[in-house]
Design a protein around this motif. Structure first.
Motif, PDB file in Angstrom:
ATOM      1  N   ALA A  62      -3.207  -9.844   0.590  1.00  0.00           N
ATOM      2  CA  ALA A  62      -4.331  -9.875  -0.355  1.00  0.00           C
ATOM      3  C   ALA A  62      -4.236 -11.021  -1.360  1.00  0.00           C
ATOM      4  CB  ALA A  62      -4.411  -8.538  -1.094  1.00  0.00           C
TER       5      ALA A  62
ATOM      6  N   GLY B 173       1.888  -2.682   5.477  1.00  0.00           N
ATOM      7  CA  GLY B 173       0.646  -1.992   5.808  1.00  0.00           C
ATOM      8  C   GLY B 173      -0.443  -3.060   5.907  1.00  0.00           C
ATOM      9  N   GLU B 174      -1.288  -3.136   4.868  1.00  0.00           N
ATOM     10  CA  GLU B 174      -2.354  -4.148   4.871  1.00  0.00           C
ATOM     11  C   GLU B 174      -2.012  -5.340   3.980  1.00  0.00           C
ATOM     12  OE1 GLU B 174      -6.240  -2.414   4.223  1.00  0.00           O
ATOM     13  OE2 GLU B 174      -5.824  -0.776   5.597  1.00  0.00           O
ATOM     14  N   GLY B 175      -0.806  -5.335   3.400  1.00  0.00           N
ATOM     15  CA  GLY B 175      -0.378  -6.486   2.595  1.00  0.00           C
ATOM     16  C   GLY B 175      -1.119  -6.636   1.280  1.00  0.00           C
TER      17      GLY B 175
ATOM     18  N   ASN C 257      -0.150  -5.146  -1.544  1.00  0.00           N
ATOM     19  CA  ASN C 257       0.736  -4.949  -2.697  1.00  0.00           C
ATOM     20  C   ASN C 257       2.035  -5.741  -2.524  1.00  0.00           C
ATOM     21  OD1 ASN C 257       0.762  -3.733  -5.232  1.00  0.00           O
ATOM     22  ND2 ASN C 257       2.189  -2.141  -4.563  1.00  0.00           N
ATOM     23  N   LEU C 258       1.904  -6.883  -1.871  1.00  0.00           N
ATOM     24  CA  LEU C 258       3.086  -7.690  -1.571  1.00  0.00           C
ATOM     25  C   LEU C 258       2.891  -9.115  -2.075  1.00  0.00           C
ATOM     26  CD1 LEU C 258       3.588  -6.660   2.177  1.00  0.00           C
ATOM     27  CD2 LEU C 258       4.925  -5.850   0.226  1.00  0.00           C
TER      28      LEU C 258
ATOM     29  N   SER D  77      -0.474   6.583   9.750  1.00  0.00           N
ATOM     30  CA  SER D  77      -0.223   5.653   8.640  1.00  0.00           C
ATOM     31  C   SER D  77      -1.068   4.392   8.693  1.00  0.00           C
ATOM     32  CB  SER D  77       1.261   5.292   8.591  1.00  0.00           C
ATOM     33  OG  SER D  77       1.679   4.819   9.845  1.00  0.00           O
TER      34      SER D  77
ATOM     35  N   ILE E 190      -9.097   2.092  -3.520  1.00  0.00           N
ATOM     36  CA  ILE E 190      -7.767   1.489  -3.675  1.00  0.00           C
ATOM     37  C   ILE E 190      -7.476   0.833  -2.323  1.00  0.00           C
ATOM     38  CG2 ILE E 190      -5.297   1.894  -4.039  1.00  0.00           C
ATOM     39  CD1 ILE E 190      -5.963   4.197  -5.845  1.00  0.00           C
TER      40      ILE E 190
ATOM     41  N   GLN F 294       4.188   3.893  -3.341  1.00  0.00           N
ATOM     42  CA  GLN F 294       4.195   3.766  -4.814  1.00  0.00           C
ATOM     43  C   GLN F 294       3.374   4.888  -5.467  1.00  0.00           C
ATOM     44  OE1 GLN F 294       2.378   0.620  -6.892  1.00  0.00           O
ATOM     45  NE2 GLN F 294       0.397   0.885  -5.938  1.00  0.00           N
TER      46      GLN F 294
ATOM     47  N   GLY G 281      -2.298   5.701  -7.602  1.00  0.00           N
ATOM     48  CA  GLY G 281      -3.008   6.501  -8.589  1.00  0.00           C
ATOM     49  C   GLY G 281      -4.099   5.697  -9.252  1.00  0.00           C
TER      50      GLY G 281
ATOM     51  N   LYS H  61      13.302   2.078   0.866  1.00  0.00           N
ATOM     52  CA  LYS H  61      13.188   1.376   2.147  1.00  0.00           C
ATOM     53  C   LYS H  61      13.937   2.035   3.294  1.00  0.00           C
ATOM     54  CE  LYS H  61      10.956  -2.307   0.837  1.00  0.00           C
ATOM     55  NZ  LYS H  61       9.770  -2.589   1.549  1.00  0.00           N
TER      56      LYS H  61
ATOM     57  N   TYR I  34      12.775   4.662   5.010  1.00  0.00           N
ATOM     58  CA  TYR I  34      11.881   5.359   5.940  1.00  0.00           C
ATOM     59  C   TYR I  34      10.659   4.522   6.299  1.00  0.00           C
ATOM     60  CZ  TYR I  34      14.604   9.194   4.058  1.00  0.00           C
ATOM     61  OH  TYR I  34      15.643   9.996   3.660  1.00  0.00           O
ATOM     62  N   LEU I  35      10.261   4.622   7.559  1.00  0.00           N
ATOM     63  CA  LEU I  35       8.961   4.083   7.983  1.00  0.00           C
ATOM     64  C   LEU I  35       8.032   5.285   8.140  1.00  0.00           C
ATOM     65  CD1 LEU I  35       7.902   1.373  10.330  1.00  0.00           C
ATOM     66  CD2 LEU I  35       7.218   3.666  10.970  1.00  0.00           C
TER      67      LEU I  35
ATOM     68  N   ARG J 247     -14.743   0.155 -10.456  1.00  0.00           N
ATOM     69  CA  ARG J 247     -13.735  -0.725  -9.838  1.00  0.00           C
ATOM     70  C   ARG J 247     -14.344  -2.074  -9.467  1.00  0.00           C
ATOM     71  NH1 ARG J 247      -8.784   1.868  -8.214  1.00  0.00           N
ATOM     72  NH2 ARG J 247      -8.342  -0.093  -7.194  1.00  0.00           N
TER      73      ARG J 247
ATOM     74  N   ASN K 283      -5.858 -11.394  -4.826  1.00  0.00           N
ATOM     75  CA  ASN K 283      -5.059 -10.726  -5.863  1.00  0.00           C
ATOM     76  C   ASN K 283      -4.432  -9.471  -5.272  1.00  0.00           C
ATOM     77  OD1 ASN K 283      -6.437  -8.016  -7.065  1.00  0.00           O
ATOM     78  ND2 ASN K 283      -7.999  -9.347  -6.200  1.00  0.00           N
TER      79      ASN K 283
ATOM     80  N   GLU L  60       5.448  -5.573  -4.628  1.00  0.00           N
ATOM     81  CA  GLU L  60       6.803  -5.888  -4.185  1.00  0.00           C
ATOM     82  C   GLU L  60       6.928  -7.386  -3.888  1.00  0.00           C
ATOM     83  OE1 GLU L  60      10.005  -4.647  -0.776  1.00  0.00           O
ATOM     84  OE2 GLU L  60       8.085  -3.623  -0.839  1.00  0.00           O
TER      85      GLU L  60
HETATM   86  C1  LIG Z   1      -7.724  -5.128  -5.894  1.00  0.00           C
HETATM   87  C2  LIG Z   1      -6.567  -4.153  -5.830  1.00  0.00           C
HETATM   88  C3  LIG Z   1      -6.629  -2.989  -6.563  1.00  0.00           C
HETATM   89  C4  LIG Z   1      -5.584  -2.067  -6.512  1.00  0.00           C
HETATM   90  N1  LIG Z   1      -5.690  -0.927  -7.244  1.00  0.00           N
HETATM   91  C5  LIG Z   1      -4.709  -0.022  -7.212  1.00  0.00           C
HETATM   92  C6  LIG Z   1      -4.833   1.206  -7.943  1.00  0.00           C
HETATM   93  O1  LIG Z   1      -5.839   1.471  -8.594  1.00  0.00           O
HETATM   94  N2  LIG Z   1      -3.801   2.081  -7.889  1.00  0.00           N
HETATM   95  C7  LIG Z   1      -2.681   1.830  -7.147  1.00  0.00           C
HETATM   96  O2  LIG Z   1      -1.782   2.686  -7.145  1.00  0.00           O
HETATM   97  N3  LIG Z   1      -2.548   0.694  -6.433  1.00  0.00           N
HETATM   98  C8  LIG Z   1      -3.521  -0.239  -6.450  1.00  0.00           C
HETATM   99  N4  LIG Z   1      -3.394  -1.394  -5.738  1.00  0.00           N
HETATM  100  C9  LIG Z   1      -2.175  -1.637  -4.954  1.00  0.00           C
HETATM  101  C10 LIG Z   1      -2.316  -1.308  -3.460  1.00  0.00           C
HETATM  102  O3  LIG Z   1      -3.638  -1.006  -3.152  1.00  0.00           O
HETATM  103  C11 LIG Z   1      -1.432  -0.102  -3.056  1.00  0.00           C
HETATM  104  O4  LIG Z   1      -0.101  -0.343  -3.383  1.00  0.00           O
HETATM  105  C12 LIG Z   1      -1.543   0.196  -1.566  1.00  0.00           C
HETATM  106  O5  LIG Z   1      -0.971   1.448  -1.315  1.00  0.00           O
HETATM  107  C13 LIG Z   1      -0.864  -0.856  -0.680  1.00  0.00           C
HETATM  108  O6  LIG Z   1      -1.197  -0.599   0.664  1.00  0.00           O
HETATM  109  P1  LIG Z   1      -0.879  -1.632   1.827  1.00  0.00           P
HETATM  110  O7  LIG Z   1      -1.143  -0.939   3.117  1.00  0.00           O
HETATM  111  O8  LIG Z   1      -1.579  -2.896   1.621  1.00  0.00           O
HETATM  112  O9  LIG Z   1       0.706  -1.821   1.656  1.00  0.00           O
HETATM  113  P2  LIG Z   1       1.548  -3.177   1.690  1.00  0.00           P
HETATM  114  O10 LIG Z   1       1.144  -4.040   0.550  1.00  0.00           O
HETATM  115  O11 LIG Z   1       1.508  -3.783   3.041  1.00  0.00           O
HETATM  116  O12 LIG Z   1       3.014  -2.607   1.407  1.00  0.00           O
HETATM  117  C14 LIG Z   1       3.338  -2.041   0.151  1.00  0.00           C
HETATM  118  C15 LIG Z   1       4.708  -1.356   0.238  1.00  0.00           C
HETATM  119  O13 LIG Z   1       4.630  -0.241   1.115  1.00  0.00           O
HETATM  120  C16 LIG Z   1       5.590  -0.377   2.173  1.00  0.00           C
HETATM  121  N5  LIG Z   1       4.938   0.181   3.358  1.00  0.00           N
HETATM  122  C17 LIG Z   1       3.711  -0.114   3.845  1.00  0.00           C
HETATM  123  N6  LIG Z   1       3.422   0.657   4.901  1.00  0.00           N
HETATM  124  C18 LIG Z   1       4.502   1.474   5.080  1.00  0.00           C
HETATM  125  C19 LIG Z   1       4.829   2.501   6.012  1.00  0.00           C
HETATM  126  N7  LIG Z   1       3.988   2.868   6.965  1.00  0.00           N
HETATM  127  N8  LIG Z   1       6.046   3.092   5.904  1.00  0.00           N
HETATM  128  C20 LIG Z   1       6.928   2.744   4.937  1.00  0.00           C
HETATM  129  N9  LIG Z   1       6.666   1.801   4.028  1.00  0.00           N
HETATM  130  C21 LIG Z   1       5.472   1.161   4.105  1.00  0.00           C
HETATM  131  C22 LIG Z   1       5.886  -1.869   2.275  1.00  0.00           C
HETATM  132  O14 LIG Z   1       7.170  -2.107   2.819  1.00  0.00           O
HETATM  133  C23 LIG Z   1       5.821  -2.263   0.811  1.00  0.00           C
HETATM  134  O15 LIG Z   1       7.016  -1.885   0.173  1.00  0.00           O
HETATM  135  C24 LIG Z   1      -4.434  -2.339  -5.738  1.00  0.00           C
HETATM  136  C25 LIG Z   1      -4.379  -3.523  -4.979  1.00  0.00           C
HETATM  137  C26 LIG Z   1      -5.440  -4.419  -5.017  1.00  0.00           C
HETATM  138  C27 LIG Z   1      -5.384  -5.663  -4.193  1.00  0.00           C
END
Ligand SMILES: Cc1cc2nc3c(=O)[nH]c(=O)nc-3n(C[C@H](O)[C@H](O)[C@H](O)COP(=O)(O)OP(=O)(O)OC[C@H]3O[C@@H](n4cnc5c(N)ncnc54)[C@H](O)[C@@H]3O)c2cc1C
Length: 330
Positions: A10, A46-48, A50-51, A81, A106, A116, A119, A162, A164-165, A213, A225, A326
């Motif tokens: 992202a 996952g979808e990247g 929060n990285l 997942s 979210i 995480q 919330g 880290k 568990y998957l 939002r 972002n 992260e």
């Molecule tokens: C515009 C925007 C707004 C957001 N608003 C919020 C909000 O309001 N509240 C909030 O809490 N967060 C928010 N976030 C953060 C984000 O949406 C969350 O953290 C979300 O859960 C990340 O999902 P992801 O699939 O992209 O995970 P990733 O970014 O790919 O990974 C995040 C973490 O999860 C781990 N992970 C991913 N998938 C798995 C799996 N299957 N098993 C084990 N570990 C795994 C990864 O290793 C990494 O540590 C926001 C992000 C953006 C870009």
């Protein structure tokens, strides 16, 4: 020569990995177990959203793409997942399972949501988690952790260690449900629309949350972002120290036990005029808690900017901000 795989994220950092292994069913987990047995490094994503990735990821990336929604009964659902989080929120609202309305939009996957303990607007996902199916990455066992074993707290869980998957999450919903609409921004929007609490339904509340939002947060596909970049710090009330500002300049929530939670976005807003100009990164104009990639930022640009923000906040408020996404090092 092995072709590098582009890892979308992202923050839109141009990031490449040696290999991208997508797991579409539990039976494909063996590929991951082979990596573990060979002692190779890997990163689960996952979808990247929060990285903060480096340009070169010198190990394999493993991405669960396990996509199913299984209705267990009228109050319970088991979800793969790989399902997108907001897809699930909408599914639940349509099937009369209420509670996720404040968590709509979210970004990210269901598998990352417990990591995480996502919330928003006074609701955390942990409240609805019954159990989590995962692979123990130390011994390859496929296990189910109960809600209690997940060790949930504010933006935190056992999954951040880290080990568990996550392959699937079991959610349950109470049979009676109270809408959570006390947040200022919800109240302000209701007032603007001439609405009272009785006008709300879970679907209407989800639409209000969506509206708030999209007006406050940048869409990552337009302005890259990763959402809030810092956690809201929780400190002892007595430890609050201010140099150039007053208490009323801050956003403060009482969290009991003589402790307060401070709005990190407002603190950054107050000191942002002191930032050095940076061509690649900035905070989002409407919400200073969000760092945006303005130009083609590399991880290095983001981390330098994060250090600048942290030291200005420390200087002004004697508080060390904690990063929420992260940071992945190569
Ligand atoms: C515009 C925007 C707004 C957001 N608003 C919020 C909000 O309001 N509240 C909030 O809490 N967060 C928010 N976030 C953060 C984000 O949406 C969350 O953290 C979300 O859960 C990340 O999902 P992801 O699939 O992209 O995970 P990733 O970014 O790919 O990974 C995040 C973490 O999860 C781990 N992970 C991913 N998938 C798995 C799996 N299957 N098993 C084990 N570990 C795994 C990864 O290793 C990494 O540590 C926001 C992000 C953006 C870009």
């Amino acid at each position: 020569m092995k072709q590098l795989k582009k890892i979308s994220n992202a923050l839109n950092i141009q990031s490449y990995a040696d290999d991208l292994i997508q797991i579409t069913s539990k039976s494909e987990i063996n590929e991951l177990l082979n990596l573990i047995n060979d002692n190779q490094s890997y990163l689960v994503i996952g979808e990247g959203t929060n990285l903060v990735l480096p340009e070169n990821i010198s190990f394999s990336v493993v991405q669960p793409k396990i996509n199913f929604i299984e209705q267990i009964n009228e109050h319970e659902v088991k979800v793969g997942s790989g399902i997108n989080w907001t897809t699930l929120v909408k599914y639940c609202l349509q099937h009369n399972m209420f509670g996720f309305e404040n968590l709509i939009d979210i970004p990210g996957s269901v598998g990352a949501a417990p990591v995480q303990n996502i919330g928003a607007f006074g609701v955390e996902i942990s409240k609805f988690i019954k159990a989590v199916d995962c692979v123990d990455l130390v011994n390859g066992d496929q296990i189910t952790l109960s809600q209690q074993q997940c060790e949930f707290s504010y933006r935190s869980s056992i999954f951040q260690k880290k080990r568990y998957l996550i392959t699937a999450v079991h959610f349950h919903f109470p049979s009676t449900h109270k809408l959570i609409c006390h947040y200022d921004s919800i109240q302000v929007l209701m007032k603007k629309k001439g609405m009272i609490s009785e006008d709300l339904s879970p679907i209407i509340l989800s639409e209000l949350v969506s509206e708030i939002r999209s007006s406050n947060l940048p869409n990552p596909s337009i302005i890259p972002n990763v959402g809030s970049f810092f956690k809201n710090p929780i400190i002892k009330k007595a430890d609050l120290s201010l140099k150039n500002f007053k208490e009323s300049d801050l956003i403060i929530w009482d969290v009991g036990d003589e402790k307060i939670k401070l709005g990190a976005g407002r603190m950054i807003e107050l000191i942002k005029s002191r930032f050095q100009y940076n061509i690649n990164v900035d905070v989002y104009q409407k919400h200073a808690l969000v760092i945006v990639n303005k130009n083609n930022a590399k991880q290095e640009d983001v981390l330098k900017f994060v250090d600048e923000i942290k030291s200005l906040i420390e200087e002004e408020f004697s508080i060390t901000l904690e990063v929420e996404p992260e940071i992945i090092y190569s």
